[in-house]
Design an enzyme around this catalytic site. Structure first.
Site, PDB file in Angstrom:
ATOM      1  N   TYR A  51       0.814  -1.050   0.200  1.00 31.96           N
ATOM      2  CA  TYR A  51       0.141  -0.041   0.025  1.00 31.96           C
ATOM      3  C   TYR A  51       1.062   1.331  -0.077  1.00 31.96           C
ATOM      4  O   TYR A  51       0.432   2.444  -0.168  1.00 31.96           O
ATOM      5  CB  TYR A  51      -1.026   0.024   1.181  1.00 31.96           C
ATOM      6  CG  TYR A  51      -1.880  -1.074   1.431  1.00 31.96           C
ATOM      7  CD1 TYR A  51      -1.947  -2.124   0.245  1.00 31.96           C
ATOM      8  CD2 TYR A  51      -2.650  -1.314   2.487  1.00 31.96           C
ATOM      9  CE1 TYR A  51      -2.904  -3.172   0.416  1.00 31.96           C
ATOM     10  CE2 TYR A  51      -3.344  -2.236   2.508  1.00 31.96           C
ATOM     11  CZ  TYR A  51      -3.657  -3.239   1.760  1.00 31.96           C
ATOM     12  OH  TYR A  51      -4.614  -4.385   1.751  1.00 31.96           O
ATOM     13  N   SER A 187     -12.543  -6.040   1.817  1.00 32.99           N
ATOM     14  CA  SER A 187     -13.569  -5.309   0.779  1.00 32.99           C
ATOM     15  C   SER A 187     -14.991  -5.901   1.286  1.00 32.99           C
ATOM     16  O   SER A 187     -15.687  -6.410   0.260  1.00 32.99           O
ATOM     17  CB  SER A 187     -13.491  -6.036  -0.660  1.00 32.99           C
ATOM     18  OG  SER A 187     -12.124  -5.443  -1.071  1.00 32.99           O
ATOM     19  N   PRO A 188     -15.691  -5.672   2.277  1.00 35.80           N
ATOM     20  CA  PRO A 188     -16.912  -6.056   2.815  1.00 35.80           C
ATOM     21  C   PRO A 188     -18.063  -5.199   2.060  1.00 35.80           C
ATOM     22  O   PRO A 188     -19.145  -5.496   1.788  1.00 35.80           O
ATOM     23  CB  PRO A 188     -16.957  -5.711   4.142  1.00 35.80           C
ATOM     24  CG  PRO A 188     -15.871  -4.695   4.500  1.00 35.80           C
ATOM     25  CD  PRO A 188     -14.860  -5.117   3.335  1.00 35.80           C
ATOM     26  N   ARG A 234     -18.924   8.025   8.277  1.00 36.58           N
ATOM     27  CA  ARG A 234     -19.033   6.590   7.966  1.00 36.58           C
ATOM     28  C   ARG A 234     -17.884   6.020   8.857  1.00 36.58           C
ATOM     29  O   ARG A 234     -18.286   4.712   8.975  1.00 36.58           O
ATOM     30  CB  ARG A 234     -18.725   6.433   6.350  1.00 36.58           C
ATOM     31  CG  ARG A 234     -19.922   7.194   5.492  1.00 36.58           C
ATOM     32  CD  ARG A 234     -19.835   6.780   4.172  1.00 36.58           C
ATOM     33  NE  ARG A 234     -18.803   7.444   3.289  1.00 36.58           N
ATOM     34  CZ  ARG A 234     -19.132   8.649   2.714  1.00 36.58           C
ATOM     35  NH1 ARG A 234     -20.407   9.236   2.842  1.00 36.58           N
ATOM     36  NH2 ARG A 234     -18.155   9.228   2.024  1.00 36.58           N
ATOM     37  N   LYS A 236     -17.333   6.131  11.612  1.00 41.42           N
ATOM     38  CA  LYS A 236     -18.005   6.191  13.092  1.00 41.42           C
ATOM     39  C   LYS A 236     -19.206   5.098  12.767  1.00 41.42           C
ATOM     40  O   LYS A 236     -19.322   4.265  13.751  1.00 41.42           O
ATOM     41  CB  LYS A 236     -18.778   7.592  13.582  1.00 41.42           C
ATOM     42  CG  LYS A 236     -17.768   8.412  14.119  1.00 41.42           C
ATOM     43  CD  LYS A 236     -18.549   9.540  14.537  1.00 41.42           C
ATOM     44  CE  LYS A 236     -17.408  10.777  14.701  1.00 41.42           C
ATOM     45  NZ  LYS A 236     -18.176  12.175  14.988  1.00 41.42           N
ATOM     46  N   ASN A 238     -19.216   2.692  10.834  1.00 40.07           N
ATOM     47  CA  ASN A 238     -18.827   1.382  10.455  1.00 40.07           C
ATOM     48  C   ASN A 238     -18.246   0.591  11.960  1.00 40.07           C
ATOM     49  O   ASN A 238     -18.412  -0.443  12.096  1.00 40.07           O
ATOM     50  CB  ASN A 238     -17.568   1.322   9.706  1.00 40.07           C
ATOM     51  CG  ASN A 238     -18.122   1.827   8.251  1.00 40.07           C
ATOM     52  OD1 ASN A 238     -19.353   1.767   7.894  1.00 40.07           O
ATOM     53  ND2 ASN A 238     -17.320   1.971   7.306  1.00 40.07           N
TER      54      ASN A 238
END
Ligand SMILES: NC(=O)c1ccc[n+]([C@@H]2O[C@H](COP(=O)([O-])OP(=O)(O)OC[C@H]3O[C@@H](n4cnc5c(N)ncnc54)[C@H](OP(=O)(O)O)[C@@H]3O)[C@@H](O)[C@H]2O)c1
Length: 273
Positions: A51, A187-188, A234, A236, A238
Site C-alpha cells: 500500500y 472489501s466487505p 461513515r 463512526k 462502521n
C-alpha cells in the site's frame, strides 16, 4: 449489543473485530484518515507494504497519543519478497517505517507457488521468536494453501480474504474454524452488496445503514472485518456496528444470499489451486 469486541488469536493477543483498512490511501490523505480513525476509536489498523503508506500510518499513530499496548497493527509481505533473507530484511524495514518495536500480525499478502511456504513461514517464525512479530497469518489463501502452510507445524492464526454476503467463503470458513484460524473479511463494502434487496430491507427493518447490516452480519458470524472510509461519519457508522443485534433468522437470510463472483481477482492470484 454484540459482546464480542475482540477475538482471541493466541494467549495474551486479541484482535479487535473492527479494524480500519488503508488500501489505496496514500500520503496526506492516509495520514489524515488514519488520524481520524484513531481519534474516533479504531484500535486495529490494516496496512501492507504494497500500500506504500507505512510512514503515514506511523505518523498518524504518533500524533494520536494512543498507547502502543492499545493498538493492533497488521501489515503484509508482498509476494515477490517471500524468500528467507527477503522476509527478514522486510520485517526490519517495516518496523523502521512503522516506527514500531513489533508488528501484532504479519500476513503473507498473497500465496506464491514459486517459493516453498516452509521457507517463508520459517523466516517469519524466526521474527516471531525474537519478538518482532506477535502472530503469523496469511491472506488470499485457499484451503489447499492452508493445508500446505499448516503442514509446516508453524502456527497460523488468521486468513484475510474477500468476504461479503454475495461471496461468503462458506467452505473456506468451515475449514478455518476446524483449524482454529480466524477469518478477516476484506472489501466487505466495495463489492456492491450494499444494494442487495435483502440488505436494503434489513436496513429499513433495523434502522441501520446497508453498510452496517453487512458489517454486523460479518461480526455476528465471529469474523473480523476491516472496512475503509475517508469520511468521519461513515468511519463512526462502521465502528459502531457492534451496538445493535440482528435476529438469527435475519442473519440466516444474509447467509443464504446467492453467491457471485469475487471482486478482487488479480492475474497473480492462485484461487484455482
Ligand atoms: N489482503 C488483501 O489482499 C486485501 C485486498 C483488498 C482489501 N484489503 C483490506 O481491506 C480493506 C477494506 O477493503 P476495501 O478498501 O477494498 O473496501 P471496503 O472497505 O469494502 O469499501 C470501501 C468503500 O466503501 C465506502 N464506504 C465505507 N463505509 C461506508 C458506509 N458506511 N456507507 C457507504 N459507503 C461506505 C468507501 O467510501 P468513502 O471513503 O467515501 O466512505 C469506499 O468507497 C482495505 O482497505 C485493505 O486494508 C485487503
Amino acid at each position: 449489543m454484540l459482546t464480542n469486541l475482540t477475538i482471541k488469536l493466541k494467549d495474551n493477543l486479541a484482535i479487535p473485530v473492527i479494524g480500519f483498512g488503508t488500501w489505496q490511501l496514500k500520503g496526506e490523505e492516509c495520514r489524515r484518515t488514519v488520524s481520524d480513525a484513531l481519534a474516533i476509536g479504531y484500535r486495529h489498523i490494516d496496512t501492507a507494504d504494497r500500500y506504500g503508506n507505512h510512514h503515514e500510518v506511523a505518523a498518524a499513530i504518533k500524533d494520536s497519543g494512543v498507547d502502543r499496548s492499545e493498538l493492533f497493527i497488521t501489515t503484509k509481505i508482498w509476494l515477490d519478497s517471500l524468500h528467507h533473507q527477503d522476509v527478514l530484511a522486510d520485517v526490519d524495514r517495516f518496523l523502521n517505517e512503522l516506527e514500531l518495536e513489533y508488528i501484532d500480525l504479519l500476513l503473507i499478502h498473497w500465496p506464491n507457488k514459486d517459493v516453498a511456504i516452509a521457507e517463508t513461514l520459517g523466516a517469519i517464525e524466526e521474527c516471531r521468536k525474537v519478538g518482532k512479530v506477535k502472530a503469523i497469518g496469511v491472506s488470499n489463501f485457499t484451503t489447499h494453501h492452508l493445508e500446505e502452510a499448516l503442514a509446516t507445524g508453524i502456527e497460523i492464526v488468521n486468513n484475510q480474504v474477500e468476504l461479503h454476503p454475495s461471496f461468503n467463503q462458506k467452505e473456506l470458513r468451515q475449514y478455518c474454524d476446524q483449524k482454529n484460524i480466524s477469518v478477516t473479511a476484506y472489501s466487505p463494502l466495495r463489492a456492491g452488496d450494499m444494494d442487495l434487496p435483502i440488505v436494503r430491507s434489513l436496513s429499513l427493518k433495523y434502522g441501520h445503514s446497508p453498510a452496517q447490516i453487512i458489517l454486523n452480519w460479518i461480526v455476528s458470524r465471529n469474523m473480523i472485518v476491516i472496512p475503509q472510509s475517508t469520511d468521519k461519519e461513515r468511519m463512526k457508522e462502521n465502528l459502531s456496528v457492534t451496538e445493535f443485534v440482528i435476529d438469527e433468522a435475519d442473519l440466516a437470510l444474509l447467509d443464504s444470499v446467492p453467491q457471485g463472483e469475487r471482486f478482487n481477482d488479480p492475474e497473480f492470484g492462485e484461487f484455482d489451486r
